[in-house]
Structures are given as structure tokens and as C-alpha cells.
Design a protein around this motif. Structure first.
Motif, PDB file in Angstrom:
ATOM      1  N   ARG A   1       0.835  -1.191   0.000  1.00 60.42           N
ATOM      2  CA  ARG A   1       0.000   0.000   0.000  1.00 60.42           C
ATOM      3  C   ARG A   1       0.879   1.254   0.000  1.00 60.42           C
ATOM      4  O   ARG A   1       1.769   1.400   0.838  1.00 60.42           O
TER       5      ARG A   1
ATOM      6  N   GLY B   1      -0.555   4.493  -0.142  1.00 61.53           N
ATOM      7  CA  GLY B   1      -1.224   5.523   0.627  1.00 61.53           C
ATOM      8  C   GLY B   1      -1.468   6.824  -0.119  1.00 61.53           C
ATOM      9  O   GLY B   1      -1.507   6.888  -1.351  1.00 61.53           O
ATOM     10  N   TYR B   2      -1.611   7.856   0.654  1.00 55.63           N
ATOM     11  CA  TYR B   2      -1.960   9.192   0.188  1.00 55.63           C
ATOM     12  C   TYR B   2      -0.796   9.828  -0.559  1.00 55.63           C
ATOM     13  O   TYR B   2       0.360   9.723  -0.156  1.00 55.63           O
TER      14      TYR B   2
ATOM     15  N   LEU C   1       0.363  15.459   4.819  1.00 53.11           N
ATOM     16  CA  LEU C   1      -0.446  14.786   5.836  1.00 53.11           C
ATOM     17  C   LEU C   1      -0.590  15.688   7.058  1.00 53.11           C
ATOM     18  O   LEU C   1       0.381  16.314   7.485  1.00 53.11           O
TER      19      LEU C   1
ATOM     20  N   ILE D   1       1.930   5.939  11.090  1.00 52.10           N
ATOM     21  CA  ILE D   1       1.459   6.228   9.735  1.00 52.10           C
ATOM     22  C   ILE D   1       1.090   4.911   9.062  1.00 52.10           C
ATOM     23  O   ILE D   1       1.930   4.016   8.924  1.00 52.10           O
TER      24      ILE D   1
ATOM     25  N   PRO E   1      -0.399   3.471   5.605  1.00 44.97           N
ATOM     26  CA  PRO E   1      -0.850   3.679   4.226  1.00 44.97           C
ATOM     27  C   PRO E   1      -1.810   2.582   3.772  1.00 44.97           C
ATOM     28  O   PRO E   1      -1.645   1.405   4.114  1.00 44.97           O
ATOM     29  N   TYR E   2      -2.819   2.984   3.000  1.00 49.15           N
ATOM     30  CA  TYR E   2      -3.767   2.060   2.392  1.00 49.15           C
ATOM     31  C   TYR E   2      -3.844   2.382   0.892  1.00 49.15           C
ATOM     32  O   TYR E   2      -2.910   2.978   0.348  1.00 49.15           O
TER      33      TYR E   2
ATOM     34  N   THR F   1      -4.288   7.426   3.556  1.00 47.99           N
ATOM     35  CA  THR F   1      -3.392   7.144   4.674  1.00 47.99           C
ATOM     36  C   THR F   1      -4.087   7.546   5.966  1.00 47.99           C
ATOM     37  O   THR F   1      -4.802   8.549   6.011  1.00 47.99           O
TER      38      THR F   1
ATOM     39  N   THR G   1      -6.805  11.564   8.733  1.00 48.21           N
ATOM     40  CA  THR G   1      -6.717  10.730   7.538  1.00 48.21           C
ATOM     41  C   THR G   1      -6.576  11.654   6.341  1.00 48.21           C
ATOM     42  O   THR G   1      -6.930  12.836   6.400  1.00 48.21           O
TER      43      THR G   1
END
Length: 296
Positions: free
Chosen positions: A24, A26-27, A38, A50, A52-53, A57, A70
């Protein structure tokens, strides 16, 4: 993952699930062009992790068992609205489960698992990626307890991104949205956590080719002037804290920075909310989308 926490033992289910999240990214702070960092705590003594997806994030606070903030990238042109909702909430295996607010917080009460990153926001791109993003939003790290009532204030809050995407149509329908609970020391305790009374959202977008931002607060604290009977009756031992009807406001970005003690980079300086607004209108109660200010 928090460096102070040992990783799951190799070969365990937790290790396999943690490995499944290893890719992942993330952002993306540069998603709009101008950097939107962020939102991180101003005080270095506040510990965060932190996480991440897919397309978003989570800045997580283990001490509160909730996210501090988020951040999600929304590509409006590629959103997929037909990805099914599965409601399969799960722990993030990169953190110890006891640091997260799981099902024990929401069982047998009137609290909803409120998505921080809205389920539909990161669900864009190729179908497989969109499905993965949808599933990623169902981690407990992306939830916070909210009242289960549904009223006009909540409807406005849940539709803000759609309204802002329509506004950003001339600029490729791209948004970055920063969201989180207002984590205050006075938040009422319940089942091992403190329930936030307010939530915030800051949207960043391009307007006339330049970075712009708008901020909003959702208040679920008891509104004694309108809801005194329910609020007072609900204040019983072992019950969730009494919560009021949702009230949504447009507020200055600088006010969100102040009440959250988070750093918002350039966004307070590009706020579309006029700085000269009268004190009684500084927090503008939103009764409909027509009340939203999107131009200085």
C-alpha cells in the motif's frame, strides 16, 4: 507499524495479513500538483503511526485507539460507484489489536462505526484496485464512534465530497480530503476509549488554477436546547455518552488547526472562507449545500 511493537511471528495469520498490506502506497501529497502534506500533530510528544492504504493514509494515535487524521486522494473522473459494500470490518494487522477500537466498542449500543475516509472516496481506478480500496476503508483504524441518528446535518456531512467534486468539475474533478475526529482530553470515556464529540474535514482543490481549501466541522455533542430530554436520559452508567443530533458547520481552516493541534501546511492561507466574516458567522451552520462558501 510502530517500531516499539514486535512484528507478528512469521507464519502466523497476522503476519500474512500484514504482508498483504505491504504494497500500500497511501496518500499522495502531490496529487493536486501543489503539495498538501499529511496533517500531523504539532506537539512532538503526541505519538502516531502512519498507516498507508489504497489511495489514502491514516495517521493513527495508539494512545486514543483512534485516528488523529486521515488523508485521501479522490479522482472524480474514475470513481466506481458499483463496488459492493461488504461491511467486513477488521483490525489492521500492522498494529496490536488492543491499540485499536474494535467491535467491542460498537456492540449492543447505539453507536455506529463512522467511516473517516468515506467508503466511496478512494474507490477509483482499475476495478481490482477500486475493490481493494473499498475493502481497505473497513479497517477499524478508519472508524470512529458516531451517533446512529440520521438527520439533515449528517446528510450534508456525508455528501460534502460529492458537492465539492461537482464544484471542481472544471479542474478534472480532483480533490484531496483530510478528515478526523477532534480528540480532546474532555471527551467522555466509554469501554476503554474516549468518544469524540466533533469531527473535522478539510478539502483541498484547484480553483482558477491555484490551490484552495474549505473546512467543516460535524458536531455530535448533546444539543441541550433541542434535545435535552434524550441527552439527560441517556447519561446512565455503562451506556454510551449522550449524543446530540448532527450539526454541520463550515469553519475557517485555521480554527480546525487550532482545535485539533494538527499542522495543515499551506491550507489555512488558501481558505475560501472570508477572514472578515462577522464573529457570529465564523462557524457557518449548514442547513443545505447552498449555504456552503466556495469563493472568497
Amino acid at each position: 507499524m510502530n517500531p516499539s511493537d514486535p512484528p507478528p511471528p512469521p507464519g502466523t495469520d497476522g503476519a500474512r495479513r500484514a504482508a498483504a498490506l505491504a504494497d500500500r502506497t497511501g496518500y499522495d501529497e502531490a496529487f493536486l500538483g501543489p503539495a498538501v502534506p499529511l496533517p500531523l500533530p504539532v506537539r512532538q510528544t503526541v505519538g502516531t503511526v502512519i498507516l498507508p492504504y489504497t489511495h489514502f493514509t491514516v495517521v493513527f494515535r495508539p494512545d486514543r485507539r483512534l485516528a488523529a487524521s486521515t488523508a485521501v486522494c479522490i479522482e472524480g473522473r474514475e470513481l466506481l460507484e458499483d463496488v459492493p459494500r461488504d461491511d467486513d470490518w477488521r483490525f489492521d494487522p500492522r498494529l496490536p489489536e488492543e491499540q485499536q477500537a474494535g467491535d467491542d466498542i460498537y456492540r449492543n449500543n447505539s453507536l455506529d462505526r463512522g467511516h473517516l475516509v468515506r467508503r466511496l472516496d478512494p474507490v477509483w481506478g482499475p476495478p481490482a484496485l477500486a475493490v481493494r480500496a473499498n475493502a481497505d476503508t473497513f479497517h477499524f483504524t478508519n472508524a470512529a464512534p458516531q451517533a446512529d441518528v440520521f438527520n439533515q446535518g449528517k446528510e450534508i456531512w456525508q455528501g460534502l465530497e460529492n458537492h465539492l467534486l461537482d464544484h471542481a468539475a472544471a479542474y478534472d474533478r480532483r480533490l484531496t480530503v483530510l478528515t478526523g475526529p477532534v480528540l480532546h482530553d474532555s471527551d467522555p470515556p466509554y469501554r476503554g476509549i474516549q468518544v469524540p464529540m466533533r469531527f473535522w474535514k478539510v478539502a483541498a482543490f484547484l480553483q482558477d488554477g491555484a490551490l484552495a481549501a474549505a473546512a467543516y466541522v460535524l458536531d455530535q455533542s448533546p444539543d441541550l436546547s433541542r434535545d435535552a430530554e434524550r441527552a439527560l436520559a441517556g447519561a446512565t452508567t455503562g451506556a454510551p455518552p449522550p449524543l446530540g443530533p448532527f450539526r454541520t458547520y463550515q469553519v475557517p481552516v485555521s480554527d480546525v488547526a487550532e482545535i485539533t493541534e494538527l499542522e495543515f501546511g499551506p491550507l489555512p492561507d488558501v481558505d475560501v472562507m472570508p477572514a472578515t466574516r462577522a464573529p457570529e458567522e465564523r462557524w457557518r451552520r449548514l442547513e443545505s449545500y447552498e449555504d456552503i462558501v466556495l469563493h472568497p
